[in-house]
Enzyme design. Structure first.
Site, PDB file in Angstrom:
ATOM      1  N   ASP A  14     104.363  16.199  59.912  1.00  0.00           N
ATOM      2  CA  ASP A  14     103.069  16.379  60.560  1.00  0.00           C
ATOM      3  C   ASP A  14     102.263  15.111  60.287  1.00  0.00           C
ATOM      4  O   ASP A  14     102.570  14.351  59.357  1.00  0.00           O
ATOM      5  CB  ASP A  14     102.376  17.615  59.962  1.00  0.00           C
ATOM      6  CG  ASP A  14     100.952  17.761  60.423  1.00  0.00           C
ATOM      7  OD1 ASP A  14     100.707  17.779  61.642  1.00  0.00           O
ATOM      8  OD2 ASP A  14     100.063  17.849  59.556  1.00  0.00           O
ATOM      9  N   ASP A  16      98.201  14.473  60.640  1.00  0.00           N
ATOM     10  CA  ASP A  16      96.918  14.640  59.940  1.00  0.00           C
ATOM     11  C   ASP A  16      97.057  15.634  58.786  1.00  0.00           C
ATOM     12  O   ASP A  16      97.469  16.780  58.986  1.00  0.00           O
ATOM     13  CB  ASP A  16      95.847  15.146  60.913  1.00  0.00           C
ATOM     14  CG  ASP A  16      95.621  14.194  62.071  1.00  0.00           C
ATOM     15  OD1 ASP A  16      94.975  13.161  61.860  1.00  0.00           O
ATOM     16  OD2 ASP A  16      96.110  14.479  63.182  1.00  0.00           O
ATOM     17  N   ASP A 172     101.459  20.298  56.197  1.00  0.00           N
ATOM     18  CA  ASP A 172     100.419  20.881  55.340  1.00  0.00           C
ATOM     19  C   ASP A 172      99.790  22.128  55.971  1.00  0.00           C
ATOM     20  O   ASP A 172      98.718  22.553  55.562  1.00  0.00           O
ATOM     21  CB  ASP A 172      99.319  19.852  55.066  1.00  0.00           C
ATOM     22  CG  ASP A 172      98.444  19.587  56.275  1.00  0.00           C
ATOM     23  OD1 ASP A 172      99.001  19.396  57.385  1.00  0.00           O
ATOM     24  OD2 ASP A 172      97.209  19.590  56.131  1.00  0.00           O
TER      25      ASP A 172
END
Length: 226
Positions: A14, A16, A172
């Site tokens: 991922d 950001d 995250d």
């Protein structure tokens, strides 16, 4: 922690909250828009927590009282402000640059699967200096679906030339783990990111790590000689 596949050929991330700490620039754009709209900006902490959910989640932190139709009209201006501020304060999380260098030195491919719009993803990856290094980039509007659907992850595997069974997906957010697992990848939840207010230990990831160095250690990647 589940054991790794015997052979690893690639790692997908991922963007950001996993590779990049982009929240300061996303927040800066919101502050400017709040000033334009005559609204007091919210504190940074709750905005940082939700930035993985995109522009609308960020805007709700300041304009939720206006309702969804009015909030929708604010999105284009917010994206414009963010594009102008993008990469001013954004930087790789501590340890990420070293991790990527080790991945490359070990001959593995790495790629990005994000729900961010492609025009922002491509510009940000270029500004950070990764455009010539990354083997796959799949954005939120590359396909008709986005994470937690597995299709973007599978497309990134195809772009990078790696089989899902020999690849990791690192993120995250719970949606990262759902997408990676559904695509058949080994999933890693990282607790250094934004987390969307959740506990990564409850997401069903194959591993939960607290620092990029732990991922390097898990993959047995040696330091890159200076």
């Amino acid at each position: 922690m589940k054991s790794l596949p015997e052979t690893i050929r690639g790692v997908l991330f991922d963007l950001d909250g996993t590779l990049l700490d982009s929240a300061p620039d996303l927040y800066a754009a919101l502050v400017v828009q709040c000033t334009e709209e005559g609204v007091a900006p919210p504190p940074y902490a709750p905005v940082r927590e939700v930035v993985s959910r995109g522009a609308r989640a960020v805007l709700r932190c300041a304009f939720a009282e206006r309702g969804e139709p009015a909030l929708e009209t604010l999105v284009p201006r917010y994206l414009q402000l963010y594009q102008a501020a993008m990469a001013h304060q954004t930087k790789a999380f501590d340890g990420v640059d070293d991790l990527l260098a080790r991945i490359e030195a070990h001959g593995l491919h790495w790629g990005i699967v994000t729900n961010k719009a492609a025009f922002l993803t491509d510009e940000l990856v270029s500004r950070i200096g990764w455009a010539s290094r990354v083997s796959a980039v799949v954005s939120g509007d590359t396909l008709p679906v986005k994470k937690p659907d597995p299709a973007p992850v599978l497309l990134a595997c195809e772009q990078a030339g790696v089989e899902p069974a020999h690849c990791l997906f690192v993120g995250d957010d719970r949606r990262d783990i759902q997408a990676g697992a559904a695509a058949g990848l080994y999933t890693v939840a990282v607790s250094w990111g934004y987390l969307d207010g959740g506990d990564p230990h409850t997401w069903g990831a194959d591993a939960v790590l607290a620092h990029p160095a732990e991922l390097a250690a898990l993959l047995k990647l040696q330091p890159v000689a200076a």
